[in-house]
Enzyme design. Sequence first.
Site, PDB file in Angstrom:
ATOM      1  N   LYS A  22       0.373   4.906 -13.780  1.00  0.00           N
ATOM      2  CA  LYS A  22       1.417   5.165 -12.774  1.00  0.00           C
ATOM      3  C   LYS A  22       1.087   4.445 -11.483  1.00  0.00           C
ATOM      4  O   LYS A  22       1.934   3.784 -10.887  1.00  0.00           O
ATOM      5  CB  LYS A  22       1.511   6.663 -12.507  1.00  0.00           C
ATOM      6  CG  LYS A  22       2.278   7.049 -11.241  1.00  0.00           C
ATOM      7  CD  LYS A  22       2.383   8.541 -11.021  1.00  0.00           C
ATOM      8  CE  LYS A  22       1.199   9.145 -10.347  1.00  0.00           C
ATOM      9  NZ  LYS A  22       1.136   8.996  -8.898  1.00  0.00           N
ATOM     10  N   ASN A  23      -0.181   4.529 -11.061  1.00  0.00           N
ATOM     11  CA  ASN A  23      -0.539   4.019  -9.735  1.00  0.00           C
ATOM     12  C   ASN A  23      -0.741   2.516  -9.699  1.00  0.00           C
ATOM     13  O   ASN A  23      -0.966   1.950  -8.631  1.00  0.00           O
ATOM     14  CB  ASN A  23      -1.762   4.759  -9.206  1.00  0.00           C
ATOM     15  CG  ASN A  23      -1.441   6.211  -8.887  1.00  0.00           C
ATOM     16  OD1 ASN A  23      -0.264   6.603  -8.894  1.00  0.00           O
ATOM     17  ND2 ASN A  23      -2.457   7.005  -8.651  1.00  0.00           N
ATOM     18  N   CYS A 116       2.421  16.125   2.078  1.00  0.00           N
ATOM     19  CA  CYS A 116       2.718  16.789   0.804  1.00  0.00           C
ATOM     20  C   CYS A 116       1.636  17.854   0.613  1.00  0.00           C
ATOM     21  O   CYS A 116       0.835  18.119   1.500  1.00  0.00           O
ATOM     22  CB  CYS A 116       2.711  15.778  -0.333  1.00  0.00           C
ATOM     23  SG  CYS A 116       1.106  15.058  -0.572  1.00  0.00           S
ATOM     24  N   ARG A 121      -1.095  12.611   4.754  1.00  0.00           N
ATOM     25  CA  ARG A 121      -0.647  11.323   4.184  1.00  0.00           C
ATOM     26  C   ARG A 121      -0.090  10.377   5.266  1.00  0.00           C
ATOM     27  O   ARG A 121       1.061   9.945   5.223  1.00  0.00           O
ATOM     28  CB  ARG A 121       0.394  11.537   3.094  1.00  0.00           C
ATOM     29  CG  ARG A 121       0.052  12.552   2.040  1.00  0.00           C
ATOM     30  CD  ARG A 121      -1.186  12.263   1.233  1.00  0.00           C
ATOM     31  NE  ARG A 121      -1.099  11.115   0.379  1.00  0.00           N
ATOM     32  CZ  ARG A 121      -0.597  11.126  -0.871  1.00  0.00           C
ATOM     33  NH1 ARG A 121      -0.095  12.223  -1.334  1.00  0.00           N
ATOM     34  NH2 ARG A 121      -0.569  10.030  -1.597  1.00  0.00           N
ATOM     35  N   ASP A 305      -8.434  12.110  -7.670  1.00  0.00           N
ATOM     36  CA  ASP A 305      -7.371  12.478  -8.620  1.00  0.00           C
ATOM     37  C   ASP A 305      -7.897  13.200  -9.860  1.00  0.00           C
ATOM     38  O   ASP A 305      -7.091  13.659 -10.669  1.00  0.00           O
ATOM     39  CB  ASP A 305      -6.583  11.232  -9.047  1.00  0.00           C
ATOM     40  CG  ASP A 305      -5.777  10.658  -7.906  1.00  0.00           C
ATOM     41  OD1 ASP A 305      -5.271   9.543  -8.046  1.00  0.00           O
ATOM     42  OD2 ASP A 305      -5.684  11.319  -6.854  1.00  0.00           O
ATOM     43  N   ARG A 397       5.504  14.073 -12.971  1.00  0.00           N
ATOM     44  CA  ARG A 397       5.432  12.870 -12.123  1.00  0.00           C
ATOM     45  C   ARG A 397       4.358  11.906 -12.635  1.00  0.00           C
ATOM     46  O   ARG A 397       4.445  10.700 -12.437  1.00  0.00           O
ATOM     47  CB  ARG A 397       5.117  13.270 -10.672  1.00  0.00           C
ATOM     48  CG  ARG A 397       6.238  13.998  -9.947  1.00  0.00           C
ATOM     49  CD  ARG A 397       5.904  14.191  -8.485  1.00  0.00           C
ATOM     50  NE  ARG A 397       5.448  12.918  -7.942  1.00  0.00           N
ATOM     51  CZ  ARG A 397       4.487  12.818  -7.020  1.00  0.00           C
ATOM     52  NH1 ARG A 397       3.892  13.906  -6.554  1.00  0.00           N
ATOM     53  NH2 ARG A 397       4.112  11.645  -6.558  1.00  0.00           N
TER      54      ARG A 397
HETATM   55  C1  EPZ Z   1      -3.127   6.454  -3.721  1.00  0.00           C
HETATM   56  O1  EPZ Z   1      -2.487   7.189  -2.685  1.00  0.00           O
HETATM   57  C2  EPZ Z   1      -2.718   7.143  -5.021  1.00  0.00           C
HETATM   58  N1  EPZ Z   1      -1.274   7.081  -5.179  1.00  0.00           N
HETATM   59  C3  EPZ Z   1      -3.182   8.592  -4.998  1.00  0.00           C
HETATM   60  O2  EPZ Z   1      -2.860   9.179  -6.263  1.00  0.00           O
HETATM   61  C4  EPZ Z   1      -4.706   8.622  -4.825  1.00  0.00           C
HETATM   62  O3  EPZ Z   1      -5.135   9.967  -4.738  1.00  0.00           O
HETATM   63  C5  EPZ Z   1      -5.086   7.870  -3.541  1.00  0.00           C
HETATM   64  O4  EPZ Z   1      -4.556   6.519  -3.595  1.00  0.00           O
HETATM   65  C6  EPZ Z   1      -6.594   7.787  -3.354  1.00  0.00           C
HETATM   66  O5  EPZ Z   1      -7.178   7.188  -4.469  1.00  0.00           O
HETATM   67  C7  EPZ Z   1      -0.708   5.930  -5.603  1.00  0.00           C
HETATM   68  O6  EPZ Z   1      -1.363   4.928  -5.821  1.00  0.00           O
HETATM   69  C8  EPZ Z   1       0.780   5.957  -5.810  1.00  0.00           C
HETATM   70  P1  EPZ Z   1      -4.776   6.336   0.489  1.00  0.00           P
HETATM   71  P2  EPZ Z   1      -2.475   6.597  -1.166  1.00  0.00           P
HETATM   72  O7  EPZ Z   1      -3.886   5.536   1.349  1.00  0.00           O
HETATM   73  O8  EPZ Z   1      -2.288   5.144  -1.195  1.00  0.00           O
HETATM   74  C9  EPZ Z   1      -5.475   8.463   4.672  1.00  0.00           C
HETATM   75  C10 EPZ Z   1      -1.998  10.796  -7.724  1.00  0.00           C
HETATM   76  O9  EPZ Z   1      -2.302  11.976  -7.947  1.00  0.00           O
HETATM   77  N2  EPZ Z   1      -4.605   7.405   5.193  1.00  0.00           N
HETATM   78  O10 EPZ Z   1      -6.008   5.720  -0.082  1.00  0.00           O
HETATM   79  O11 EPZ Z   1      -1.527   7.411  -0.379  1.00  0.00           O
HETATM   80  C11 EPZ Z   1      -4.672   9.480   3.857  1.00  0.00           C
HETATM   81  O12 EPZ Z   1      -4.123  10.452   4.723  1.00  0.00           O
HETATM   82  C12 EPZ Z   1      -1.936  10.282  -6.297  1.00  0.00           C
HETATM   83  O13 EPZ Z   1      -1.709   9.946  -8.616  1.00  0.00           O
HETATM   84  C13 EPZ Z   1      -4.468   7.271   6.578  1.00  0.00           C
HETATM   85  O14 EPZ Z   1      -5.068   8.002   7.355  1.00  0.00           O
HETATM   86  O15 EPZ Z   1      -3.960   6.957  -0.733  1.00  0.00           O
HETATM   87  C14 EPZ Z   1      -5.688  10.053   2.914  1.00  0.00           C
HETATM   88  O16 EPZ Z   1      -6.393  11.094   3.551  1.00  0.00           O
HETATM   89  C15 EPZ Z   1      -2.270  11.366  -5.271  1.00  0.00           C
HETATM   90  N3  EPZ Z   1      -3.632   6.308   7.061  1.00  0.00           N
HETATM   91  C16 EPZ Z   1      -6.639   8.876   2.656  1.00  0.00           C
HETATM   92  O17 EPZ Z   1      -6.387   7.923   3.695  1.00  0.00           O
HETATM   93  C17 EPZ Z   1      -2.934   5.458   6.224  1.00  0.00           C
HETATM   94  O18 EPZ Z   1      -2.198   4.580   6.731  1.00  0.00           O
HETATM   95  C18 EPZ Z   1      -6.435   8.200   1.323  1.00  0.00           C
HETATM   96  O19 EPZ Z   1      -5.137   7.678   1.310  1.00  0.00           O
HETATM   97  C19 EPZ Z   1      -3.086   5.612   4.833  1.00  0.00           C
HETATM   98  C20 EPZ Z   1      -3.933   6.594   4.339  1.00  0.00           C
END
Ligand code: EPZ
Length: 422
Positions: A22-23, A116, A121, A305, A397
């Site tokens: 998915k990701n 969420c 996020r 995850d 999802r």
């Molecule tokens: C991706 O989310 C995945 N989703 C998530 O999978 C996964 O848990 C996550 O990466 C971490 O591996 C998809 O790829 C669609 P991040 P993403 O940006 O990109 C903070 C699942 O269950 N952050 O690495 O949103 C954020 O708040 C989902 O399949 C900022 O502060 O993850 C979080 O605490 C859940 N500012 C941390 O970084 C930003 O601009 C990690 O977020 C972006 C993120």
Amino acid sequence: MEKLVIEGGKPLSGAIRIHGAKNAALPILAASIMAEGTITIENVPDLSDIHVMLGILRALGCRAELVGDNVTVSTNAVHQFHIPESLMSQMRSSIFLMGPLLSRLGRVELYQPGGCAIGERKIDLHLQGLAALGAHIEENGSQIVCTANELHGAEIVLDYPSVGATENIMMAAATARGMTTITNAAREPEIQDLQNFLNAMGARIIGAGTDTITIEGVAELIPCTYRIIPDRIVAGTLMIAAAVTRGNVTLEKVCPAHLTSAIHVLKRAGVQITINGDIMNVCALSRPKSVERIVTSPYPSFPTDLQSQIMVLLSLADGVSIVKETVFEGRFKHVDELSRMGADIRVDLNSAYIRGVPRLYGATVEATDLRAGAALVIAGLAAQGSTVIEQIHHIDRGYDRIELMLASLGAGIHRTTPVPTE
Ligand code: EPZ
């Protein structure tokens, strides 16, 4: 509302093929609009998030359809740069359209994706990266308008190795004028898949999978056909389900190299894992052992995850374990529901202290988010008695008909669909 009903206590056995990631599929589908023509993406899972993304592509002017596990996207008529708030609120991954729309149309209008169940996020790292590439960003309340007459290369250092920010910047930089480097980039396999997809369309990107990615902008991208990697989180979820039911399961079309940290933890818990190319056998004949400490953090460390799922295994282990969640600030929503099934877990800030119990007991529980829901399924498989899981749309999802996957391995699980009242 649909529910899952599980009769616990049956060891899983047999073989199963792991569906596409998915990701990886979500950013790659978004990136498809960067080339004009028809793009085919293979091994795409049939998930609600995928259908939401296809809906967004259609709203932008594409023709997009999933037939079997192949998606065909025709992008010639892309003209719309506004992403409806209704679609944004359905799926946070709509944020992946920013880079591609800036590249294709020079403008994107969308809305803050909002938090969420697992955390705030934020998207500040996405916006900072796109601004460094020359995008002008206006925030009016929850609406964000990004415009760029011309994107140019930049040296970008991420404060945190955000997966989504790394991907958005890669996509925007692919057709920017000049060179871009992303330092402290996320290293997840899904980022390597996106690099390989973009390069198949003519981009010039190297370094994905390391903490430094270099992108040499090209004038245009061309359509291609591309196959998505297997879903490492679905694979990890099934490995843990096999372990807690003391089963013997063979996973096919899996990429063991993407699961190194999860394999290491499961072996420490006493699970037997044998690997032969893209086939992995998981066998557990006895009660799992506790694992002193698991800390989730960016790849290649233990993935956030799989945190809620591994907590089920540790809840049944012989001893005390600690799980520390460092990626999301609200990812312990499953603990209350597991406790209602007899788990002994105490949460203190971002650490959970788990004292293993001999067994869990079936109950009616509620999925709060995608991976918490998966954890409740695993708990139901192991529990004594019957478990009913509500709000299972969260699970759909990220898992393609999870009840069919598990039933094919001998689980007592089925989906109930409410009879429509007159
Ligand atoms: C991706 O989310 C995945 N989703 C998530 O999978 C996964 O848990 C996550 O990466 C971490 O591996 C998809 O790829 C669609 P991040 P993403 O940006 O990109 C903070 C699942 O269950 N952050 O690495 O949103 C954020 O708040 C989902 O399949 C900022 O502060 O993850 C979080 O605490 C859940 N500012 C941390 O970084 C930003 O601009 C990690 O977020 C972006 C993120």
